[in-house]
Design a protein around this motif. Structure first.
Motif, PDB file in Angstrom:
ATOM      1  N   LEU A 230      -1.114  30.548  17.986  1.00  0.00           N
ATOM      2  CA  LEU A 230      -0.319  29.492  18.618  1.00  0.00           C
ATOM      3  C   LEU A 230       1.082  29.942  19.037  1.00  0.00           C
ATOM      4  O   LEU A 230       1.526  29.593  20.144  1.00  0.00           O
ATOM      5  CB  LEU A 230      -0.238  28.264  17.701  1.00  0.00           C
ATOM      6  CG  LEU A 230       0.497  27.051  18.292  1.00  0.00           C
ATOM      7  CD1 LEU A 230      -0.198  26.558  19.552  1.00  0.00           C
ATOM      8  CD2 LEU A 230       0.611  25.923  17.263  1.00  0.00           C
ATOM      9  N   PRO A 231       1.839  30.683  18.203  1.00  0.00           N
ATOM     10  CA  PRO A 231       3.193  31.064  18.646  1.00  0.00           C
ATOM     11  C   PRO A 231       3.208  31.796  19.987  1.00  0.00           C
ATOM     12  O   PRO A 231       4.045  31.488  20.846  1.00  0.00           O
ATOM     13  CB  PRO A 231       3.688  31.959  17.503  1.00  0.00           C
ATOM     14  CG  PRO A 231       2.971  31.451  16.296  1.00  0.00           C
ATOM     15  CD  PRO A 231       1.607  31.097  16.795  1.00  0.00           C
ATOM     16  N   LEU A 234       2.490  29.426  22.744  1.00  0.00           N
ATOM     17  CA  LEU A 234       3.690  28.633  23.061  1.00  0.00           C
ATOM     18  C   LEU A 234       4.662  29.454  23.905  1.00  0.00           C
ATOM     19  O   LEU A 234       5.318  28.920  24.808  1.00  0.00           O
ATOM     20  CB  LEU A 234       4.371  28.169  21.772  1.00  0.00           C
ATOM     21  CG  LEU A 234       3.573  27.190  20.910  1.00  0.00           C
ATOM     22  CD1 LEU A 234       4.372  26.801  19.673  1.00  0.00           C
ATOM     23  CD2 LEU A 234       3.179  25.956  21.699  1.00  0.00           C
ATOM     24  N   TRP A 235       4.770  30.736  23.600  1.00  0.00           N
ATOM     25  CA  TRP A 235       5.627  31.603  24.401  1.00  0.00           C
ATOM     26  C   TRP A 235       5.153  31.621  25.858  1.00  0.00           C
ATOM     27  O   TRP A 235       5.945  31.482  26.789  1.00  0.00           O
ATOM     28  CB  TRP A 235       5.619  33.011  23.821  1.00  0.00           C
ATOM     29  CG  TRP A 235       6.278  34.039  24.700  1.00  0.00           C
ATOM     30  CD1 TRP A 235       5.663  34.860  25.614  1.00  0.00           C
ATOM     31  CD2 TRP A 235       7.674  34.344  24.784  1.00  0.00           C
ATOM     32  NE1 TRP A 235       6.578  35.653  26.247  1.00  0.00           N
ATOM     33  CE2 TRP A 235       7.828  35.357  25.757  1.00  0.00           C
ATOM     34  CE3 TRP A 235       8.803  33.862  24.122  1.00  0.00           C
ATOM     35  CZ2 TRP A 235       9.066  35.897  26.081  1.00  0.00           C
ATOM     36  CZ3 TRP A 235      10.040  34.407  24.447  1.00  0.00           C
ATOM     37  CH2 TRP A 235      10.167  35.394  25.408  1.00  0.00           C
ATOM     38  N   ILE A 236       3.839  31.766  26.059  1.00  0.00           N
ATOM     39  CA  ILE A 236       3.298  31.825  27.417  1.00  0.00           C
ATOM     40  C   ILE A 236       3.487  30.502  28.145  1.00  0.00           C
ATOM     41  O   ILE A 236       3.875  30.465  29.316  1.00  0.00           O
ATOM     42  CB  ILE A 236       1.803  32.215  27.372  1.00  0.00           C
ATOM     43  CG1 ILE A 236       1.641  33.649  26.852  1.00  0.00           C
ATOM     44  CG2 ILE A 236       1.163  32.075  28.752  1.00  0.00           C
ATOM     45  CD1 ILE A 236       0.211  34.058  26.582  1.00  0.00           C
ATOM     46  N   THR A 319       7.363  40.480  17.174  1.00  0.00           N
ATOM     47  CA  THR A 319       6.896  40.785  15.817  1.00  0.00           C
ATOM     48  C   THR A 319       5.711  39.900  15.435  1.00  0.00           C
ATOM     49  O   THR A 319       4.720  40.372  14.856  1.00  0.00           O
ATOM     50  CB  THR A 319       8.042  40.588  14.810  1.00  0.00           C
ATOM     51  OG1 THR A 319       9.178  41.352  15.218  1.00  0.00           O
ATOM     52  CG2 THR A 319       7.620  41.028  13.412  1.00  0.00           C
ATOM     53  N   ILE A 320       5.799  38.624  15.775  1.00  0.00           N
ATOM     54  CA  ILE A 320       4.683  37.709  15.525  1.00  0.00           C
ATOM     55  C   ILE A 320       3.444  38.165  16.303  1.00  0.00           C
ATOM     56  O   ILE A 320       2.317  38.116  15.793  1.00  0.00           O
ATOM     57  CB  ILE A 320       5.072  36.272  15.917  1.00  0.00           C
ATOM     58  CG1 ILE A 320       6.110  35.715  14.935  1.00  0.00           C
ATOM     59  CG2 ILE A 320       3.841  35.359  15.944  1.00  0.00           C
ATOM     60  CD1 ILE A 320       6.664  34.356  15.322  1.00  0.00           C
ATOM     61  N   ALA A 321       3.653  38.641  17.534  1.00  0.00           N
ATOM     62  CA  ALA A 321       2.536  39.074  18.374  1.00  0.00           C
ATOM     63  C   ALA A 321       1.819  40.279  17.776  1.00  0.00           C
ATOM     64  O   ALA A 321       0.584  40.363  17.825  1.00  0.00           O
ATOM     65  CB  ALA A 321       3.044  39.403  19.781  1.00  0.00           C
ATOM     66  N   VAL A 322       2.565  41.223  17.191  1.00  0.00           N
ATOM     67  CA  VAL A 322       1.926  42.357  16.516  1.00  0.00           C
ATOM     68  C   VAL A 322       1.057  41.843  15.366  1.00  0.00           C
ATOM     69  O   VAL A 322      -0.079  42.290  15.165  1.00  0.00           O
ATOM     70  CB  VAL A 322       2.973  43.360  15.996  1.00  0.00           C
ATOM     71  CG1 VAL A 322       2.285  44.471  15.205  1.00  0.00           C
ATOM     72  CG2 VAL A 322       3.763  43.966  17.145  1.00  0.00           C
ATOM     73  N   GLY A 323       1.593  40.867  14.607  1.00  0.00           N
ATOM     74  CA  GLY A 323       0.830  40.284  13.513  1.00  0.00           C
ATOM     75  C   GLY A 323      -0.445  39.615  13.992  1.00  0.00           C
ATOM     76  O   GLY A 323      -1.503  39.739  13.357  1.00  0.00           O
ATOM     77  N   PHE A 374      15.291  24.786  20.936  1.00  0.00           N
ATOM     78  CA  PHE A 374      14.894  26.027  20.260  1.00  0.00           C
ATOM     79  C   PHE A 374      14.569  25.795  18.783  1.00  0.00           C
ATOM     80  O   PHE A 374      13.751  26.510  18.213  1.00  0.00           O
ATOM     81  CB  PHE A 374      16.002  27.080  20.402  1.00  0.00           C
ATOM     82  CG  PHE A 374      16.137  27.611  21.796  1.00  0.00           C
ATOM     83  CD1 PHE A 374      15.123  28.366  22.367  1.00  0.00           C
ATOM     84  CD2 PHE A 374      17.262  27.325  22.549  1.00  0.00           C
ATOM     85  CE1 PHE A 374      15.233  28.848  23.658  1.00  0.00           C
ATOM     86  CE2 PHE A 374      17.387  27.795  23.848  1.00  0.00           C
ATOM     87  CZ  PHE A 374      16.367  28.556  24.406  1.00  0.00           C
ATOM     88  N   THR A 375      15.193  24.807  18.185  1.00  0.00           N
ATOM     89  CA  THR A 375      14.848  24.469  16.799  1.00  0.00           C
ATOM     90  C   THR A 375      13.400  24.015  16.716  1.00  0.00           C
ATOM     91  O   THR A 375      12.677  24.354  15.756  1.00  0.00           O
ATOM     92  CB  THR A 375      15.777  23.361  16.267  1.00  0.00           C
ATOM     93  OG1 THR A 375      17.134  23.794  16.352  1.00  0.00           O
ATOM     94  CG2 THR A 375      15.441  23.019  14.823  1.00  0.00           C
ATOM     95  N   GLY A 376      12.953  23.271  17.713  1.00  0.00           N
ATOM     96  CA  GLY A 376      11.569  22.820  17.742  1.00  0.00           C
ATOM     97  C   GLY A 376      10.595  23.978  17.893  1.00  0.00           C
ATOM     98  O   GLY A 376       9.536  23.999  17.257  1.00  0.00           O
ATOM     99  N   LEU A 377      10.959  24.965  18.728  1.00  0.00           N
ATOM    100  CA  LEU A 377      10.104  26.148  18.898  1.00  0.00           C
ATOM    101  C   LEU A 377       9.982  26.904  17.578  1.00  0.00           C
ATOM    102  O   LEU A 377       8.881  27.303  17.170  1.00  0.00           O
ATOM    103  CB  LEU A 377      10.687  27.055  19.973  1.00  0.00           C
ATOM    104  CG  LEU A 377       9.924  28.342  20.265  1.00  0.00           C
ATOM    105  CD1 LEU A 377       8.554  28.037  20.845  1.00  0.00           C
ATOM    106  CD2 LEU A 377      10.721  29.250  21.211  1.00  0.00           C
ATOM    107  N   TRP A 378      11.140  27.112  16.903  1.00  0.00           N
ATOM    108  CA  TRP A 378      11.089  27.795  15.605  1.00  0.00           C
ATOM    109  C   TRP A 378      10.277  26.988  14.597  1.00  0.00           C
ATOM    110  O   TRP A 378       9.483  27.556  13.829  1.00  0.00           O
ATOM    111  CB  TRP A 378      12.509  27.991  15.052  1.00  0.00           C
ATOM    112  CG  TRP A 378      12.478  28.441  13.618  1.00  0.00           C
ATOM    113  CD1 TRP A 378      12.247  29.704  13.165  1.00  0.00           C
ATOM    114  CD2 TRP A 378      12.600  27.615  12.456  1.00  0.00           C
ATOM    115  NE1 TRP A 378      12.236  29.717  11.784  1.00  0.00           N
ATOM    116  CE2 TRP A 378      12.446  28.444  11.321  1.00  0.00           C
ATOM    117  CE3 TRP A 378      12.835  26.258  12.266  1.00  0.00           C
ATOM    118  CZ2 TRP A 378      12.520  27.958  10.028  1.00  0.00           C
ATOM    119  CZ3 TRP A 378      12.907  25.766  10.964  1.00  0.00           C
ATOM    120  CH2 TRP A 378      12.760  26.610   9.859  1.00  0.00           C
TER     121      TRP A 378
END
Length: 412
Positions: A230-231, A234-236, A319-323, A374-378
């Motif tokens: 999902l992260p 959401l970026w895309i 970093t999340i994407a590598v994970g 941005f708080t919502g994205l985090w």
């Protein structure tokens, strides 16, 4: 059938053809989006119709998600996939004949059926044709091919509307899809033993789906992949808003910002293919989970050091994407094997879960972002890490212990 143990060149022709078809289907969304304003203008409707193209495409994927798998269990993976891919080619050509926006969107729905054809039939074939760790490698490599869609699609789409009509985009998609279908016709194996199949009633298929959806282990594992993914989704989907609208990046700057994040996902998938033979299956998911936690923390730092928020976004999401790359294919394998039901039906159930989850969560995340920025994205990314920690991680450890105790090396 005998499962493939080694990924030598001749054993990669099928996944390469499937990967090309997957890329074309995915690019069928990413390439068309930049052209939608031209499409709406040609049909004499307002720009509010533009986002409907993606919604129609995803709706088409959900429409037949529960159909492809059970049918391929009965008729065979190869026959159903080739018929579905040919149908996609025909729909891409028929859209050239549309006279109004309603006809255009109807064809987009029909084109979208290929989304779950890939996940319910194509991916199930990979899992059945290759031994466990080889299947994980193939899935990771195909994911890298499909990641070219969000990288190339917007660029090619923007160039297309600059110089030619949007119609040529669908012509190109149809030709490439036809080429990949020819490759699949030549190299796609049949993994279902049709001589042992008996005709089944609709009631028995529904019963199978009920068995799958009431399987707690399956549901946790089936949701684990989308939670991990999902992260980056959401970026895309949201990065045009927060990079261009809020951070005032140019279109070129926006395009460049996609490269490190999607490149990190490709790196994670490639790293998985190197590590999966060295460690017990599931170990890379543990590493990936740690990286996702670190990435969420880096995103949090951007909320306090706002001058560096762009770098925080790129580094944290990367970093999340590598994970995700280290984890997604493994969790898919575990989910597919969590139910004893025929794998085409299980894959169809997974495709439905994934489609519904992403559709609902992307829409929810959009509203959370518009409310909290941005708080919502985090917050959404942190919730993904927390959900995986609470539900998926304990089950992952349990599965790894079960496999170790039973001496499993290749689950078939």
């Amino acid at each position: 059938m005998q499962k493939t143990k080694n990924l030598i060149a001749k054993n990669m022709y099928f996944p390469l053809a499937l990967g090309l078809f997957t890329l074309i289907v995915y690019i069928g969304n990413d390439l068309v989006l930049p052209a939608m304003l031209q499409v709406t203008a040609d049909f004499g409707v307002g720009p509010e119709w533009a986002p409907t193209s993606m919604a129609a495409y995803l709706f088409g994927g959900a429409l037949l998600a529960s159909f492809w798998g059970p049918v391929s269990d009965q008729l065979g993976r190869r026959k159903v996939f080739l018929a579905g891919s040919a149908f996609f080619v025909v729909c891409c050509l028929f859209i050239l004949l549309t006279k109004n926006i309603e006809q255009f969107m109807s064809l987009r729905v029909l084109q979208g059926t290929a989304l779950t054809l890939i996940s319910a039939v194509g991916f199930a074939t990979v899992q059945e044709a290759y031994e466990e760790k080889q299947a994980v490698k193939v899935m990771a490599l195909m994911a890298n091919i499909s990641l070219l869609a969000p990288l190339l699609g917007p660029i090619v789409g923007a160039m297309m509307i600059e110089y030619v009509s949007w119609h040529w985009g669908f012509v190109g998609i149809a030709l490439c899809a036809a080429l990949s279908t020819i490759g699949l016709y030549k190299y796609m194996p049949e993994t279902v033993d049709l001589t042992q199949k008996q005709k089944r009633s609709i009631g028995s298929v529904i019963k199978d789906f009920m068995v799958i959806y009431t399987n707690k282990r399956f549901m946790i594992l089936a949701l684990s992949g989308p939670i991990i993914g999902l992260p980056v989704m959401l970026w895309i989907s949201l990065s045009p808003v927060f990079l261009i609208e809020e951070l005032k990046l140019s279109n070129f700057g926006y395009g460049l910002s996609q490269v490190p994040v999607l490149g990190a996902l490709i790196f994670g998938n490639l790293l998985l293919t190197r590590l999966v033979d060295r460690y017990a299956l599931g170990h890379t998911v543990i590493i990936g989970f740690v990286l996702m936690g670190i990435g969420a923390f880096v995103l949090l730092l951007g909320l306090f050091f706002t001058d560096y928020i762009l770098w925080s976004l790129i580094l944290g999401m990367g970093t999340i994407a590598v994970g995700e790359g280290l984890s997604y294919a493994v969790m898919y394998r575990f989910a597919l094997m969590a139910s004893p039901v025929a794998k085409g039906t299980v894959a169809a159930a997974m495709a439905t879960v994934v489609m519904v989850f992403f559709s609902a969560m992307i829409e929810l995340s959009k509203h959370v972002y518009l409310w909290l920025h941005f708080t919502g994205l985090w917050l959404m990314c942190a919730l993904c890490v927390a959900a995986f920690a609470v539900f998926s991680y304990p089950l992952l450890i349990t599965i790894m212990k079960e496999r170790e105790q039973s001496g499993v090396t290749d689950q078939v």
